[in-house]
Design a protein around this motif. Structure first.
Motif, PDB file in Angstrom:
ATOM      1  N   ASN A 294       0.870  -1.170   0.000  1.00 40.99           N
ATOM      2  CA  ASN A 294       0.000   0.000   0.000  1.00 40.99           C
ATOM      3  C   ASN A 294       0.911   1.225   0.000  1.00 40.99           C
ATOM      4  O   ASN A 294       1.668   1.436   0.953  1.00 40.99           O
ATOM      5  N   PRO A 295       0.884   2.054  -1.062  1.00 39.53           N
ATOM      6  CA  PRO A 295       1.818   3.182  -1.117  1.00 39.53           C
ATOM      7  C   PRO A 295       1.668   4.146   0.041  1.00 39.53           C
ATOM      8  O   PRO A 295       2.647   4.792   0.452  1.00 39.53           O
ATOM      9  N   GLU A 296       0.468   4.246   0.603  1.00 42.25           N
ATOM     10  CA  GLU A 296       0.232   5.213   1.680  1.00 42.25           C
ATOM     11  C   GLU A 296       0.825   4.753   3.009  1.00 42.25           C
ATOM     12  O   GLU A 296       1.051   5.576   3.903  1.00 42.25           O
ATOM     13  N   THR A 297       1.034   3.447   3.166  1.00 43.01           N
ATOM     14  CA  THR A 297       1.577   2.938   4.436  1.00 43.01           C
ATOM     15  C   THR A 297       2.963   2.328   4.282  1.00 43.01           C
ATOM     16  O   THR A 297       3.577   1.939   5.279  1.00 43.01           O
ATOM     17  N   PHE A 298       3.482   2.255   3.045  1.00 43.05           N
ATOM     18  CA  PHE A 298       4.744   1.567   2.808  1.00 43.05           C
ATOM     19  C   PHE A 298       5.879   2.157   3.634  1.00 43.05           C
ATOM     20  O   PHE A 298       6.644   1.425   4.280  1.00 43.05           O
ATOM     21  N   PHE A 299       6.019   3.467   3.621  1.00 46.98           N
ATOM     22  CA  PHE A 299       7.142   4.068   4.338  1.00 46.98           C
ATOM     23  C   PHE A 299       6.975   3.982   5.852  1.00 46.98           C
ATOM     24  O   PHE A 299       7.962   4.048   6.593  1.00 46.98           O
ATOM     25  N   ASP A 300       5.731   3.812   6.336  1.00 51.17           N
ATOM     26  CA  ASP A 300       5.543   3.535   7.762  1.00 51.17           C
ATOM     27  C   ASP A 300       6.209   2.212   8.120  1.00 51.17           C
ATOM     28  O   ASP A 300       6.838   2.077   9.178  1.00 51.17           O
ATOM     29  N   VAL A 301       6.072   1.227   7.218  1.00 51.88           N
ATOM     30  CA  VAL A 301       6.701  -0.082   7.432  1.00 51.88           C
ATOM     31  C   VAL A 301       8.221   0.065   7.407  1.00 51.88           C
ATOM     32  O   VAL A 301       8.930  -0.514   8.245  1.00 51.88           O
ATOM     33  N   VAL A 302       8.738   0.849   6.471  1.00 49.73           N
ATOM     34  CA  VAL A 302      10.180   1.063   6.382  1.00 49.73           C
ATOM     35  C   VAL A 302      10.715   1.696   7.662  1.00 49.73           C
ATOM     36  O   VAL A 302      11.745   1.273   8.206  1.00 49.73           O
ATOM     37  N   GLU A 303      10.020   2.696   8.161  1.00 45.15           N
ATOM     38  CA  GLU A 303      10.480   3.378   9.373  1.00 45.15           C
ATOM     39  C   GLU A 303      10.403   2.461  10.587  1.00 45.15           C
ATOM     40  O   GLU A 303      11.252   2.538  11.490  1.00 45.15           O
TER      41      GLU A 303
ATOM     42  N   ALA B  53       4.985   9.281  -6.778  1.00 47.95           N
ATOM     43  CA  ALA B  53       3.843  10.174  -6.975  1.00 47.95           C
ATOM     44  C   ALA B  53       3.161  10.578  -5.673  1.00 47.95           C
ATOM     45  O   ALA B  53       2.155  11.299  -5.697  1.00 47.95           O
ATOM     46  N   LEU B  54       3.685  10.142  -4.531  1.00 48.17           N
ATOM     47  CA  LEU B  54       3.088  10.524  -3.253  1.00 48.17           C
ATOM     48  C   LEU B  54       3.171  12.038  -3.055  1.00 48.17           C
ATOM     49  O   LEU B  54       4.050  12.695  -3.618  1.00 48.17           O
ATOM     50  N   PRO B  55       2.255  12.617  -2.278  1.00 47.63           N
ATOM     51  CA  PRO B  55       2.269  14.064  -2.048  1.00 47.63           C
ATOM     52  C   PRO B  55       3.623  14.556  -1.533  1.00 47.63           C
ATOM     53  O   PRO B  55       4.350  13.827  -0.847  1.00 47.63           O
TER      54      PRO B  55
END
Length: 490
Positions: free
Chosen positions: A216-225, A244-246
């Motif tokens: 899910n692009p909106e939560t992907f970086f939450d997983v990375v962090e 393309a995220l904001p």
């Protein structure tokens, strides 16, 4: 490397070190070994033994990894099954592979006659007596990966233990992966990348694997962090979504050493935009299931060349051949052929098709490319009619065969058309039988019953006649050109 004994080796070297985790559980090395031993006994009690095939129709989860090792400890073979496939597609793979057991999610429907079903939630976890891992024959079949072909019928790519051992070691060396690394697995485990490059390779290197939930692009970086991985692999569509995220999305990506991009062509612009925005080197590579996933990769530490798919992995050779089969010099386009210990044994039960692509030890990819003077590969074309949607390979013949089974359809031609999100999507042209009218709604329903979602056409174009070339074959070059012209003028 005997992968069947890898859990034993990891448990002996670092019992409490992290091994593999998902959103439900995290296993240390010794816990991984104990769970693998329990799963091995469970499969053995179900009658699984040397030469048997176990089908895994599972979402990404720890149990997939446990069952890989468990089956190999018994001398059995794994065939991964895409959970989104239709019942018709699943039955075809189970029959072709000769599977004896299907392991599915807890809601799995009964399998065809003669095939036992195990719900993954019932997989044993209790302690068992320590088992003895027999030496694995390097030529024994480890994986049966099903891939579509120009005939329209998926073929079983036979990968033996020597293939997967070679590929995992090549990946470890090329990507400089070691015990301090942590791989974030976001690609599906029914793909050879998910199994070999994103799971077996890091585990072989002493690293750990975190299995993410559905992307899910909106939560992907939450997983990375949260998980702090050092690398991951993905397809261009995923990188496009993330790029393309904001603008206000500014994640902490400091744990990532690099990310791998493959399975479909990526533009140099996309690679540059992603790397500039997130500060993560994006390493593009190239390969096929028939080559146990990967054949070239841009260097992690050396010079990366945007627009190329890099250099051959250690132990592999790449040549470019002309139409007569002669090697061409650098800078000249031709067919990409690959040789190395990673190249498949062949297609299951299809000696004629195997002979067409394996010639004197070289894998003929059908892809068109060129090498530069330093050995970097640039792809300029690909297997004639193949469509790549979001990293998934789609061969039109399979879809065309479904469409012409409708009694109103005389002929069908399926093409890929550019799409900003997916790279390409499927469009079907159909010609009615004389005196008949094509019902597009009926075709939609037919494809929904017969084809996985990503293979289904996004639109159906009914034409009086489908364009043919001088020898009477469907002319997809002109069909794609006319479709592009019509789209531009609409």
């Amino acid at each position: 490397m005997n992968f069947a004994s890898l859990p034993d080796r990891r448990a002996a070297l670092d019992p409490d070190g992290a091994a593999v985790s998902d959103g439900r559980q995290a296993l240390t090395n010794v816990q991984l070994l104990r769970r693998v031993q329990a799963a091995t006994r469970h499969l053995q009690d179900l009658g699984i033994g040397p030469g048997d095939v176990v089908a895994l129709k599972l979402t990404n989860r720890v149990e997939f990894v446990l069952l890989l090792f468990a089956a190999w400890r018994l001398g059995a073979t794994i065939t991964p099954v895409n959970p989104s496939m239709t019942d018709v597609e699943v039955a075809r793979q189970l029959e072709d592979s000769g599977a004896r057991l299907l392991v599915g999610e807890d809601s799995e429907a009964p399998a065809p006659d003669g095939i036992a079903v195990l719900a993954v939630g019932e997989l044993r976890e209790g302690a068992v007596e320590q088992d003895q891992v027999p030496p694995t024959d390097p030529s024994a079949l480890a994986l049966l990966i099903y891939t579509s072909g120009t005939t329209g019928v998926p073929k079983g790519v036979m990968l033996d233990h020597a293939n997967i051992a070679a590929m995992a070691d090549m990946g470890r060396r090329a990507l400089e992966v070691g015990p301090a690394d942590r791989c974030l697995l976001i690609l599906p485990l029914f793909h050879v990348n998910g199994i070999v490059v994103s799971t077996l390779m890091p585990l072989l290197a002493g690293a750990s694997v975190t299995i993410a939930d559905r992307f899910n692009p909106e939560t992907f970086f939450d997983v990375v962090e949260r998980e702090r991985p050092t690398f991951f692999s993905a397809v261009p569509t995923i990188y496009s979504m993330l790029a393309a995220l904001p603008d206000q999305v500014r994640p902490d990506t400091s744990s990532l050493r690099f990310a791998v991009c493959g399975a479909a062509p990526a533009s140099a612009d996309l690679l540059t935009r992603f790397e500039t925005r997130y500060g993560v080197p994006l390493i593009e590579g190239y390969g096929l299931s028939e080559g146990t996933c990967a054949s070239t990769i841009n260097p992690v530490a050396g010079p990366r060349r945007a627009g190329t798919v890099g250099l051959p992995f250690p132990g592999q050779e790449i040549r470019i051949l002309d139409a007569e089969g002669s090697e061409v010099p650098p800078g000249v386009d031709g067919e990409v052929v690959v040789r190395g210990p990673n190249v498949m044994r062949g297609y299951l039960g299809r000696p004629d098709e195997t002979a067409k692509v394996l010639v004197d030890g070289w894998l003929h990819t059908g892809d068109v490319g060129r090498l530069d003077a330093d050995g970097y590969l640039t792809l300029v074309g690909r297997s004639k009619d193949m469509i790549i949607r979001g990293g998934e390979n789609i061969y039109p013949k399979e879809i065309e065969d479904v469409l012409v089974s409708d009694p109103s359809v005389l002929e069908a031609a399926v093409i890929g058309v550019p799409d900003e999100k997916w790279g390409e999507v499927v469009v079907a042209y159909v010609q009615p039988r004389p005196g008949r009218t094509v019902d597009s709604t009926a075709l939609i329903d037919l494809c929904a019953r017969s084809l996985t979602g990503y293979k289904r056409p996004t639109s159906y174009v009914v034409v009086d006649a489908i364009a043919k070339n001088a020898v009477g074959k469907i002319d997809k070059v002109s069909l794609r050109a006319s479709h592009a012209a019509a789209s531009a003028s609409s």
